[in-house]
Design a protein around this motif. Structure first.
Motif, PDB file in Angstrom:
ATOM      1  N   TRP A 139      24.522   4.007  39.907  1.00  0.00           N
ATOM      2  CA  TRP A 139      23.317   3.379  40.456  1.00  0.00           C
ATOM      3  C   TRP A 139      23.659   2.145  41.293  1.00  0.00           C
ATOM      4  O   TRP A 139      22.987   1.853  42.266  1.00  0.00           O
ATOM      5  CB  TRP A 139      22.378   2.945  39.320  1.00  0.00           C
ATOM      6  CG  TRP A 139      21.707   4.078  38.581  1.00  0.00           C
ATOM      7  CD1 TRP A 139      21.649   5.379  38.973  1.00  0.00           C
ATOM      8  CD2 TRP A 139      21.012   3.996  37.343  1.00  0.00           C
ATOM      9  NE1 TRP A 139      20.948   6.104  38.043  1.00  0.00           N
ATOM     10  CE2 TRP A 139      20.550   5.291  37.035  1.00  0.00           C
ATOM     11  CE3 TRP A 139      20.726   2.947  36.451  1.00  0.00           C
ATOM     12  CZ2 TRP A 139      19.807   5.565  35.889  1.00  0.00           C
ATOM     13  CZ3 TRP A 139      19.989   3.224  35.304  1.00  0.00           C
ATOM     14  CH2 TRP A 139      19.539   4.519  35.032  1.00  0.00           C
TER      15      TRP A 139
ATOM     16  N   LYS B 142      27.211   0.814  41.966  1.00  0.00           N
ATOM     17  CA  LYS B 142      28.544   0.631  42.581  1.00  0.00           C
ATOM     18  C   LYS B 142      28.798   1.692  43.635  1.00  0.00           C
ATOM     19  O   LYS B 142      29.189   1.400  44.760  1.00  0.00           O
ATOM     20  CB  LYS B 142      29.646   0.720  41.511  1.00  0.00           C
ATOM     21  CG  LYS B 142      29.893  -0.569  40.769  1.00  0.00           C
ATOM     22  CD  LYS B 142      31.079  -0.433  39.834  1.00  0.00           C
ATOM     23  CE  LYS B 142      31.204  -1.710  38.998  1.00  0.00           C
ATOM     24  NZ  LYS B 142      32.096  -1.528  37.870  1.00  0.00           N
TER      25      LYS B 142
ATOM     26  N   PRO C  30      26.423   4.482  44.577  1.00  0.00           N
ATOM     27  CA  PRO C  30      25.143   5.167  44.325  1.00  0.00           C
ATOM     28  C   PRO C  30      25.205   6.667  44.641  1.00  0.00           C
ATOM     29  O   PRO C  30      25.659   7.080  45.712  1.00  0.00           O
ATOM     30  CB  PRO C  30      24.177   4.433  45.252  1.00  0.00           C
ATOM     31  CG  PRO C  30      24.768   3.066  45.402  1.00  0.00           C
ATOM     32  CD  PRO C  30      26.253   3.277  45.408  1.00  0.00           C
ATOM     33  N   GLY C  31      24.743   7.466  43.663  1.00  0.00           N
ATOM     34  CA  GLY C  31      24.727   8.921  43.833  1.00  0.00           C
ATOM     35  C   GLY C  31      26.013   9.610  43.418  1.00  0.00           C
ATOM     36  O   GLY C  31      26.109  10.836  43.468  1.00  0.00           O
ATOM     37  N   LYS C  32      27.020   8.807  43.025  1.00  0.00           N
ATOM     38  CA  LYS C  32      28.301   9.390  42.606  1.00  0.00           C
ATOM     39  C   LYS C  32      28.732   8.734  41.294  1.00  0.00           C
ATOM     40  O   LYS C  32      28.732   7.506  41.193  1.00  0.00           O
ATOM     41  CB  LYS C  32      29.394   9.095  43.632  1.00  0.00           C
ATOM     42  CG  LYS C  32      29.188   9.731  44.980  1.00  0.00           C
ATOM     43  CD  LYS C  32      30.335   9.315  45.882  1.00  0.00           C
ATOM     44  CE  LYS C  32      30.101   9.824  47.288  1.00  0.00           C
ATOM     45  NZ  LYS C  32      31.115   9.349  48.220  1.00  0.00           N
ATOM     46  N   CYS C  33      29.153   9.569  40.375  1.00  0.00           N
ATOM     47  CA  CYS C  33      29.663   9.033  39.111  1.00  0.00           C
ATOM     48  C   CYS C  33      31.063   8.467  39.348  1.00  0.00           C
ATOM     49  O   CYS C  33      31.856   9.044  40.105  1.00  0.00           O
ATOM     50  CB  CYS C  33      29.726  10.122  38.049  1.00  0.00           C
ATOM     51  SG  CYS C  33      30.279   9.508  36.445  1.00  0.00           S
TER      52      CYS C  33
ATOM     53  N   ARG D 284      35.603  10.705  37.770  1.00  0.00           N
ATOM     54  CA  ARG D 284      35.762  11.818  38.724  1.00  0.00           C
ATOM     55  C   ARG D 284      36.279  13.080  38.030  1.00  0.00           C
ATOM     56  O   ARG D 284      37.345  13.606  38.363  1.00  0.00           O
ATOM     57  CB  ARG D 284      36.674  11.401  39.883  1.00  0.00           C
ATOM     58  CG  ARG D 284      36.255  10.146  40.625  1.00  0.00           C
ATOM     59  CD  ARG D 284      34.816  10.155  41.073  1.00  0.00           C
ATOM     60  NE  ARG D 284      34.574  11.174  42.098  1.00  0.00           N
ATOM     61  CZ  ARG D 284      33.372  11.554  42.484  1.00  0.00           C
ATOM     62  NH1 ARG D 284      32.289  11.046  41.915  1.00  0.00           N
ATOM     63  NH2 ARG D 284      33.248  12.475  43.410  1.00  0.00           N
TER      64      ARG D 284
ATOM     65  N   THR E 171      31.192  15.970  38.275  1.00  0.00           N
ATOM     66  CA  THR E 171      30.797  15.623  39.651  1.00  0.00           C
ATOM     67  C   THR E 171      30.531  16.869  40.496  1.00  0.00           C
ATOM     68  O   THR E 171      29.900  16.786  41.544  1.00  0.00           O
ATOM     69  CB  THR E 171      31.886  14.766  40.344  1.00  0.00           C
ATOM     70  OG1 THR E 171      33.087  15.533  40.402  1.00  0.00           O
ATOM     71  CG2 THR E 171      32.139  13.479  39.582  1.00  0.00           C
TER      72      THR E 171
ATOM     73  N   TYR F   8      26.543  18.169  38.662  1.00  0.00           N
ATOM     74  CA  TYR F   8      25.206  17.572  38.842  1.00  0.00           C
ATOM     75  C   TYR F   8      24.595  17.812  40.229  1.00  0.00           C
ATOM     76  O   TYR F   8      23.372  17.929  40.312  1.00  0.00           O
ATOM     77  CB  TYR F   8      25.129  16.104  38.385  1.00  0.00           C
ATOM     78  CG  TYR F   8      26.079  15.112  39.004  1.00  0.00           C
ATOM     79  CD1 TYR F   8      25.936  14.680  40.323  1.00  0.00           C
ATOM     80  CD2 TYR F   8      27.084  14.535  38.249  1.00  0.00           C
ATOM     81  CE1 TYR F   8      26.795  13.747  40.874  1.00  0.00           C
ATOM     82  CE2 TYR F   8      27.955  13.595  38.786  1.00  0.00           C
ATOM     83  CZ  TYR F   8      27.802  13.206  40.097  1.00  0.00           C
ATOM     84  OH  TYR F   8      28.648  12.273  40.635  1.00  0.00           O
ATOM     85  N   PRO F   9      25.427  17.985  41.303  1.00  0.00           N
ATOM     86  CA  PRO F   9      24.780  18.380  42.564  1.00  0.00           C
ATOM     87  C   PRO F   9      24.138  19.774  42.471  1.00  0.00           C
ATOM     88  O   PRO F   9      23.093  20.019  43.077  1.00  0.00           O
ATOM     89  CB  PRO F   9      25.931  18.384  43.580  1.00  0.00           C
ATOM     90  CG  PRO F   9      26.960  17.483  42.999  1.00  0.00           C
ATOM     91  CD  PRO F   9      26.859  17.681  41.522  1.00  0.00           C
TER      92      PRO F   9
ATOM     93  N   THR G 294      21.896  11.644  39.820  1.00  0.00           N
ATOM     94  CA  THR G 294      20.797  12.286  40.568  1.00  0.00           C
ATOM     95  C   THR G 294      19.550  11.401  40.598  1.00  0.00           C
ATOM     96  O   THR G 294      18.600  11.699  41.306  1.00  0.00           O
ATOM     97  CB  THR G 294      20.418  13.654  39.946  1.00  0.00           C
ATOM     98  OG1 THR G 294      19.918  13.440  38.621  1.00  0.00           O
ATOM     99  CG2 THR G 294      21.606  14.588  39.890  1.00  0.00           C
TER     100      THR G 294
END
Lengths: 202, 168
Positions: free
Chosen positions: B38, B40, B42-45, B48, B52, B55-56, B89
């Motif tokens: 959210w 650092k 955003p949109g990526k955990c 790794r 990853t 979730y897309p 997400t």
């Protein structure tokens, strides 16, 4: 009356809001205490300490509307433990939303755990706006409710209480937006960047 | 695209661009609540691992089938780990949704969900799980959902029947 075992069920453990609630609780409870972080995976040591306790307090955040995986793993291990005495389980749960009721399903899960494994179920405190409340002028509300939880454990009088910031949902949303913008700024991330619709660049 | 995501291996082949994710074959660590996705990246955990890639798929599916053992009226650890890791997400920011405060969604399609919950499930556990899925619906963009409670040996035939509905 035995000791109180406090379990921090947050995957963030030492950096968690749960830890902050536990610190308040420790200052206010008149009972000997043992502590355990669910992520530490020293279950044998935990069980040996638990056997000197009469009460177990689970402190954890709401994750995806339920129990965090860290706590679920811990509960599975606790199911297999050989305990020498009857233990009463209490819950202090917090969520980042403004409605304490969003915690209800997770509390039901702990009740079911107790029923299945013959633990007594004790008191519940459901804290909402739990991500931020201790950093606001409303911290006293959380502290006051934690004191009530302490008294209920000490006096063995079950309570089911909840608290949140006494503000409208609209005001809460505004305040939480500012909270998160500032959080992003600490990482040099702008509001626009945080607002991206992309997920893994798609 | 539709997604079938299961915590046990299923003997199934999907047609078209439908995707099958066998969580039991993936390496997925648990969410550490760092808020990196959210605030650092955003949109990526920031972790790794295989999550990853998953979730897309969850976000971009129109229909999903989740297959999971239950524990205490919750998805058991394998599925719950993935669902916790799906918070990239969502945004940090909060909105009013169905009268309650919830996080804004990123590019997540509204979806029809079928949950196939298996194991030896008591009535009480079913009741809790139904409430959980109802709450999840607000945060996982379910516009409609159906839950099956089945024995483990009946999972595959239930899945096949539901997948056939996608293809008819």
């Amino acid at each position: 009356m035995g000791k109180l075992m406090i379990v921090n069920g947050s995957p963030r453990a030492v950096k968690s809001n749960s830890k902050n609630y536990i610190e308040i609780l420790k200052k206010n409870i008149n009972k000997d205490i043992e502590e355990y972080n669910a992520i530490s995976k020293k279950i044998d040591l935990f069980i040996s300490k638990l056997n000197s306790c009469s009460d177990l307090l689970l402190v954890f955040p709401l994750y995806a509307d339920g129990l965090p995986v860290t706590l679920m793993r811990f509960l599975k291990e606790l199911e297999n433990a050989k305990l020498t005495q009857k233990i009463k389980v209490h819950v202090l749960i917090n969520c980042g939303f403004v409605e304490p009721e969003q915690n209800n399903v997770a509390v039901e899960m702990i009740k079911l755990f107790c029923k299945k494994n013959h633990f007594d179920f004790g008191s519940v405190l459901r804290i909402a706006s739990g991500e931020a409340i201790l950093k606001t002028p409303f911290a006293f509300i959380a502290k006051w409710n934690i004191k009530k939880l302490c008294k209920s454990i000490e006096k063995e009088k079950q309570v089911n209480i909840k608290c949140t910031m006494p503000i409208s949902k609209k005001t809460f949303i505004k305040a939480s937006t500012n909270y998160w913008i500032k959080y992003g700024q600490k990482n040099n991330i702008t509001k626009e960047q945080m607002d991206t619709m992309k997920i893994e660049d798609i | 695209m539709n997604l079938l995501m299961s915590d046990i291996s299923l003997n199934i082949t999907l047609k078209d661009d439908n995707k099958y994710v066998d969580l039991s074959k993936l390496k997925i660590a648990n969410c550490v609540g760092c808020f990196g996705c959210w605030t650092k990246t955003p949109g990526k955990c920031v972790i790794r691992d295989d999550a990853t890639k998953v979730y897309p798929l969850i976000a971009h599916s129109q229909k999903i089938i989740y297959v999971s053992r239950l524990y205490l009226g919750s998805y058991d650890i394998t599925m719950k780990t993935m669902l916790e890791r799906a918070i990239p997400t969502q945004k940090a920011f909060i909105r009013l949704h169905n009268g309650e405060t919830h996080h804004y969604q990123r590019n997540v399609l509204e979806k029809d969900a079928v949950i196939i919950a298996y194991g030896d499930i008591s009535e009480k556990e079913q009741k809790i799980f139904k409430k959980l899925v109802e709450r999840n619906a607000n945060n996982m963009c379910f516009k409609d959902w159906k839950i099956y409670f089945v024995k483990e040996q009946d999972v595959e035939k239930t899945v096949i029947a539901e997948v056939n509905k996608w293809e008819n």
